[in-house]
Design an enzyme around this catalytic site. Structure first.
Site, PDB file in Angstrom:
ATOM      1  N   PHE A 149      51.882  34.380  32.695  1.00 57.95           N
ATOM      2  CA  PHE A 149      52.921  34.246  31.917  1.00 57.95           C
ATOM      3  C   PHE A 149      51.870  34.236  30.514  1.00 57.95           C
ATOM      4  CE2 PHE A 149      51.738  29.161  31.828  1.00 57.95           C
ATOM      5  CZ  PHE A 149      51.186  29.127  30.477  1.00 57.95           C
ATOM      6  N   LYS A 173      52.272  42.221  40.583  1.00 62.03           N
ATOM      7  CA  LYS A 173      53.560  40.900  40.438  1.00 62.03           C
ATOM      8  C   LYS A 173      52.767  39.650  39.409  1.00 62.03           C
ATOM      9  CE  LYS A 173      53.816  37.055  41.668  1.00 62.03           C
ATOM     10  NZ  LYS A 173      54.552  35.775  39.874  1.00 62.03           N
ATOM     11  N   GLU A 176      56.798  34.852  36.779  1.00 65.02           N
ATOM     12  CA  GLU A 176      58.150  35.703  36.648  1.00 65.02           C
ATOM     13  C   GLU A 176      58.815  34.459  35.846  1.00 65.02           C
ATOM     14  OE1 GLU A 176      57.081  31.396  39.523  1.00 65.02           O
ATOM     15  OE2 GLU A 176      56.480  34.118  38.847  1.00 65.02           O
ATOM     16  N   SER A 226      45.088  30.149  36.512  1.00 63.87           N
ATOM     17  CA  SER A 226      44.479  28.504  36.796  1.00 63.87           C
ATOM     18  C   SER A 226      43.513  28.525  37.564  1.00 63.87           C
ATOM     19  CB  SER A 226      45.586  27.330  36.919  1.00 63.87           C
ATOM     20  OG  SER A 226      46.165  27.935  37.911  1.00 63.87           O
ATOM     21  N   CYS A 281      43.552  32.092  27.910  1.00 64.30           N
ATOM     22  CA  CYS A 281      42.301  31.753  28.441  1.00 64.30           C
ATOM     23  C   CYS A 281      41.097  30.943  27.721  1.00 64.30           C
ATOM     24  CB  CYS A 281      42.329  31.975  29.988  1.00 64.30           C
ATOM     25  SG  CYS A 281      41.694  33.911  29.697  1.00 64.30           S
ATOM     26  N   GLU A 382      42.440  21.611  31.727  1.00 59.42           N
ATOM     27  CA  GLU A 382      42.974  23.528  30.543  1.00 59.42           C
ATOM     28  C   GLU A 382      44.012  22.298  30.001  1.00 59.42           C
ATOM     29  OE1 GLU A 382      42.762  27.957  31.290  1.00 59.42           O
ATOM     30  OE2 GLU A 382      43.047  26.322  32.831  1.00 59.42           O
TER      31      GLU A 382
END
Length: 499
Positions: A149, A173, A176, A226, A281, A382
């Site tokens: 995201f 993909k 969402e 992640s 990240c 994180e």
């Protein structure tokens, strides 16, 4: 309410599963959009469209592919603001940050435009009498990308332009949580002339992810997210005989030596820790201050952090926007509220921040934690939010040992005026990307992006030369042809017989 559907075979395909996910405006907390969540059958339809398109795209000329990509690059450039506006509306980051995301994605489109040189093979002649050996690279077939995201345009553009330039077809993909940018990217590719089915977008949750990981016609999977999910993607897809590059989480450190320019280091720490609300990240989430400079450095960071203006991403005066969801906001806040009990000094506490007129948004302010221990939750996990931890070390060696003990190895940086120390650091540190007086060392497009240890699962980094190698497979051809002079008597091809 706006609806986001799938893009399959060059057109919008309405969701048929009956399952929909909410898409929220992070600045208001209001649900603005619903996104279709694909069934296994809908994922199969996207893969089938990609497999059918591969029959011709896989053998298309490099001139055809690059011609389309050049037109695509021009369209993306013309629609920068449109893409950025979608990112701001669904992710929440400020418009200037969203524009920067689009620009970084465009770098890989530009790299893909030059794929003709990247795909050149090798030739060795006369390895034996009249025997030549050549090496070539060929596409894999249908490949998939599963993206996060936090960069809904950039990370997809780190994958599919290079994949399709190499002759593959692609099923994307996206997250969402902010799906609209991916659809616009696909629509613009179609407008540029990309044949139907070469690029498909299927929205969904774990059902869609697992369907891609299990599908027999998907040859490779790219992932950014992640560490726990990256490990799952790598394990599952590998078990299904797929090539995998899965980029995981991070805990990026910035080592500040006593000789560093502390003003420059503080500027860098604030930018790298709090930019994009820390939802990246490559964010610096831990500063390791060496020797006596820690107190002064913390004060300089505090002074700068307090001046950052937080507000809606479409407000040009905002420097930082909200977090993606309320649940994520609450999770980030929990690390700050629990820090003092684990021995940290809370220099700045941003958990109570709100924005007038947008009280229901997913707001959090900037937090700064000092004297953080390596066994605290705020250091080990994180956080993925605007929380900066400061740790202290007595020596360079202690600081490097602290950083290398982390299970993550994504990116790291050193701030110093000492070239010898910087050289040692870049060789001794256990991370895939290193900055010297550069806080966020994201490589340019023609180098590759990726970490070490628990930040990467698979053998290939993303984009650059590694990306080309990931999306192609090598083949070595050994050939031996009779010389025309060896032709039967009576057949003269005009070649001399004096050798």
């Amino acid at each position: 309410m706006k609806t986001v559907n799938h893009w399959i075979g060059g057109k919008t395909v309405e969701g048929a599963s009956g399952n929909w996910g909410p898409v929220t405006d992070p600045a208001t907390g209001a649900v603005t959009t619903q996104v279709a969540l694909a069934s296994v059958e809908e994922v199969d339809a996207a893969v089938t469209a990609a497999r059918s398109a591969y029959e011709t795209w896989g053998t298309s000329s490099l001139a055809q592919r690059t011609g389309i990509l050049f037109r695509y690059r021009a369209l993306l450039d013309a629609h920068r603001d449109d893409i950025a506006a979608l990112i701001t509306a669904e992710h929440g980051k400020v418009h200037s940050d969203a524009l920067g995301e689009v620009a970084r994605g465009l770098e890989i489109v530009e790299l893909a435009c030059g794929i003709t040189t990247q795909l050149k093979g090798e030739l060795s002649t006369q390895v034996a009498s009249r025997v030549d050996v050549s090496s070539i690279r060929q596409p894999l077939g249908v490949v998939a990308g599963i993206t996060p995201f936090n960069f809904p345009a950039m990370v997809p553009m780190w994958m599919f332009p290079l994949a399709i330039a190499c002759g593959n077809t692609f099923v994307l993909k996206p997250s969402e949580k902010d799906p609209s940018a991916a659809n616009l990217l696909a629509e613009l590719a179609s407008e540029a002339g990309l044949p139907d089915g070469v690029l498909n977008v299927v929205h969904g949750d774990k059902v869609a992810v697992d369907a891609l990981l299990a599908h027999p016609d998907v040859s490779a999977v790219s992932f950014v997210g992640s560490t726990p999910i990256a490990r799952y993607i790598h394990t599952t897809a590998s078990a299904n005989h797929k090539r995998v590059q899965a980029l995981g989480g991070a805990k990026n450190h910035m080592l500040v030596l006593p000789d560093a320019d502390l003003d420059a280091a503080a500027d860098a720490a604030v930018s790298a820790a709090y930019g994009s609300a820390g939802e990246r990240c490559m964010a610096i989430s831990a500063v390791v201050a060496v020797s006596s400079i820690a107190d002064e450095l913390v004060e300089k960071i505090r002074e700068r952090a307090e001046k950052i203006k937080i507000g809606p991403g479409d407000d040009p005066t905002s420097e930082m926007g909200p977090l993606i969801t309320k649940a994520h906001r609450d999770k980030v806040a929990s690390y700050v509220t629990g820090a003092a009990a684990q021995g940290a000094k809370v220099v700045l506490d941003g958990t109570g921040h709100s924005v007038d007129g947008f009280e229901d948004g997913h707001w959090i302010g900037l937090s700064l934690l000092d004297h953080v221990s390596t066994d605290s939750d705020a250091y080990r996990d994180e956080i993925f939010g605007p929380v900066l931890c400061v740790l202290r070390a007595e020596t360079y060696e202690e600081g490097v040992a602290l950083i290398n003990a982390s299970p993550f190895g994504n990116g790291t940086a050193i701030f110093t005026r000492d070239g010898g120390a910087a050289r040692r650091f870049q060789l001794e540190i256990e991370a895939g990307m290193v900055g010297v007086n550069v806080p966020i060392p994201v490589p340019v497009g023609y180098h590759s992006f990726g970490g070490w240890k628990d930040s990467l699962f698979g053998d290939h980094h993303i984009y650059g030369n590694d990306g080309v190698h990931f999306y192609t497979r090598g083949k070595v051809v050994t050939t031996r042809w009779p010389d025309p002079s060896d032709a039967p008597t009576g057949v003269d091809l005009g070649f001399p017989r004096n050798h």
